[in-house]
Design a protein around this motif. Structure first.
Motif, PDB file in Angstrom:
ATOM      1  N   GLY A  42       0.714  -1.203  -0.007  1.00 55.34           N
ATOM      2  CA  GLY A  42      -0.015  -0.221   0.061  1.00 55.34           C
ATOM      3  C   GLY A  42       0.876   1.312   0.134  1.00 55.34           C
ATOM      4  O   GLY A  42       0.281   2.377   0.140  1.00 55.34           O
ATOM      5  N   SER A  43       2.206   1.002  -0.284  1.00 51.77           N
ATOM      6  CA  SER A  43       2.861   2.265  -0.170  1.00 51.77           C
ATOM      7  C   SER A  43       3.416   2.780  -1.570  1.00 51.77           C
ATOM      8  O   SER A  43       4.187   3.570  -1.852  1.00 51.77           O
ATOM      9  CB  SER A  43       4.230   2.265   0.661  1.00 51.77           C
ATOM     10  OG  SER A  43       5.019   1.146   0.117  1.00 51.77           O
ATOM     11  N   GLY A  73      -1.956   7.804  -0.740  1.00 55.02           N
ATOM     12  CA  GLY A  73      -2.555   6.867  -0.028  1.00 55.02           C
ATOM     13  C   GLY A  73      -3.579   7.209   1.129  1.00 55.02           C
ATOM     14  O   GLY A  73      -4.608   6.529   1.027  1.00 55.02           O
ATOM     15  N   ARG A  74      -3.277   8.234   1.685  1.00 60.23           N
ATOM     16  CA  ARG A  74      -4.359   8.837   2.696  1.00 60.23           C
ATOM     17  C   ARG A  74      -5.337   9.490   2.189  1.00 60.23           C
ATOM     18  O   ARG A  74      -6.417   9.313   2.469  1.00 60.23           O
ATOM     19  CB  ARG A  74      -3.494   9.840   3.548  1.00 60.23           C
ATOM     20  CG  ARG A  74      -2.978   9.133   4.801  1.00 60.23           C
ATOM     21  CD  ARG A  74      -2.450  10.145   5.673  1.00 60.23           C
ATOM     22  NE  ARG A  74      -1.086   9.992   6.133  1.00 60.23           N
ATOM     23  CZ  ARG A  74       0.052  10.594   6.062  1.00 60.23           C
ATOM     24  NH1 ARG A  74      -0.064  11.672   5.750  1.00 60.23           N
ATOM     25  NH2 ARG A  74       1.220  10.186   6.406  1.00 60.23           N
ATOM     26  N   LYS A  75      -5.016  10.223   0.902  1.00 60.24           N
ATOM     27  CA  LYS A  75      -6.318  11.085   0.329  1.00 60.24           C
ATOM     28  C   LYS A  75      -7.148   9.983  -0.386  1.00 60.24           C
ATOM     29  O   LYS A  75      -8.504  10.347  -0.513  1.00 60.24           O
ATOM     30  CB  LYS A  75      -5.626  12.091  -0.614  1.00 60.24           C
ATOM     31  CG  LYS A  75      -5.425  13.275  -0.172  1.00 60.24           C
ATOM     32  CD  LYS A  75      -4.940  14.275  -0.914  1.00 60.24           C
ATOM     33  CE  LYS A  75      -3.739  14.467  -1.515  1.00 60.24           C
ATOM     34  NZ  LYS A  75      -3.297  15.670  -2.168  1.00 60.24           N
ATOM     35  N   GLY A  80      -3.839   4.121  -3.004  1.00 58.33           N
ATOM     36  CA  GLY A  80      -3.618   5.195  -3.696  1.00 58.33           C
ATOM     37  C   GLY A  80      -4.091   5.531  -5.013  1.00 58.33           C
ATOM     38  O   GLY A  80      -3.443   6.153  -5.594  1.00 58.33           O
ATOM     39  N   VAL A  81      -5.188   5.138  -5.395  1.00 62.65           N
ATOM     40  CA  VAL A  81      -5.918   5.292  -6.652  1.00 62.65           C
ATOM     41  C   VAL A  81      -6.775   6.601  -6.357  1.00 62.65           C
ATOM     42  O   VAL A  81      -7.412   6.888  -5.495  1.00 62.65           O
ATOM     43  CB  VAL A  81      -6.823   4.097  -6.923  1.00 62.65           C
ATOM     44  CG1 VAL A  81      -7.617   4.496  -7.990  1.00 62.65           C
ATOM     45  CG2 VAL A  81      -6.083   3.009  -6.983  1.00 62.65           C
ATOM     46  N   ASP A  82      -6.712   7.448  -7.453  1.00 66.95           N
ATOM     47  CA  ASP A  82      -7.462   8.395  -7.536  1.00 66.95           C
ATOM     48  C   ASP A  82      -8.590   8.359  -8.137  1.00 66.95           C
ATOM     49  O   ASP A  82      -8.853   7.676  -9.392  1.00 66.95           O
ATOM     50  CB  ASP A  82      -6.732   9.591  -8.615  1.00 66.95           C
ATOM     51  CG  ASP A  82      -7.403  10.903  -8.538  1.00 66.95           C
ATOM     52  OD1 ASP A  82      -8.513  10.957  -7.952  1.00 66.95           O
ATOM     53  OD2 ASP A  82      -6.779  11.746  -9.160  1.00 66.95           O
TER      54      ASP A  82
END
Length: 92
Positions: A42-43, A73-75, A80-82
């Protein structure tokens, strides 16, 4: 002796919106197995599978290279997918 799976990367590939693992590896200075390992943890931004190939959005790799990978990753969740737009609108 050069590695077996090398190929020349074109300038067009470096600027394309969807980038294959070879381009992502060059842009991030990470090996392919390390990219997949970090993606699983997840990084690292997740890829999209198109046919037999995995590709990444250029803007996600741009953010990672700029040092914003944890922010990404947080947003956008652990992947980490937009999520602003689907990859193929209307395809499903």
């Amino acid at each position: 002796m050069p590695p077996k799976n090398t190929r020349e990367i074109t300038v067009a590939e470096l600027h394309a919106d969807l980038q294959p693992i070879e381009v992502v590896a060059i842009r991030t200075s990470l090996g392919q197995s390390w990219i997949y390992r970090r993606m699983k943890e997840g990084s690292f931004p997740h890829s999209y599978k198109i046919g037999a190939r995995h590709v990444w959005w250029k803007k996600h790799i741009d953010r990672f290279v700029a040092g914003e990978s944890t922010e990404c990753g947080r947003k956008h969740g652990a992947s980490g997918v937009d999520n602003e737009k689907p990859l193929f609108p209307g395809a499903f």
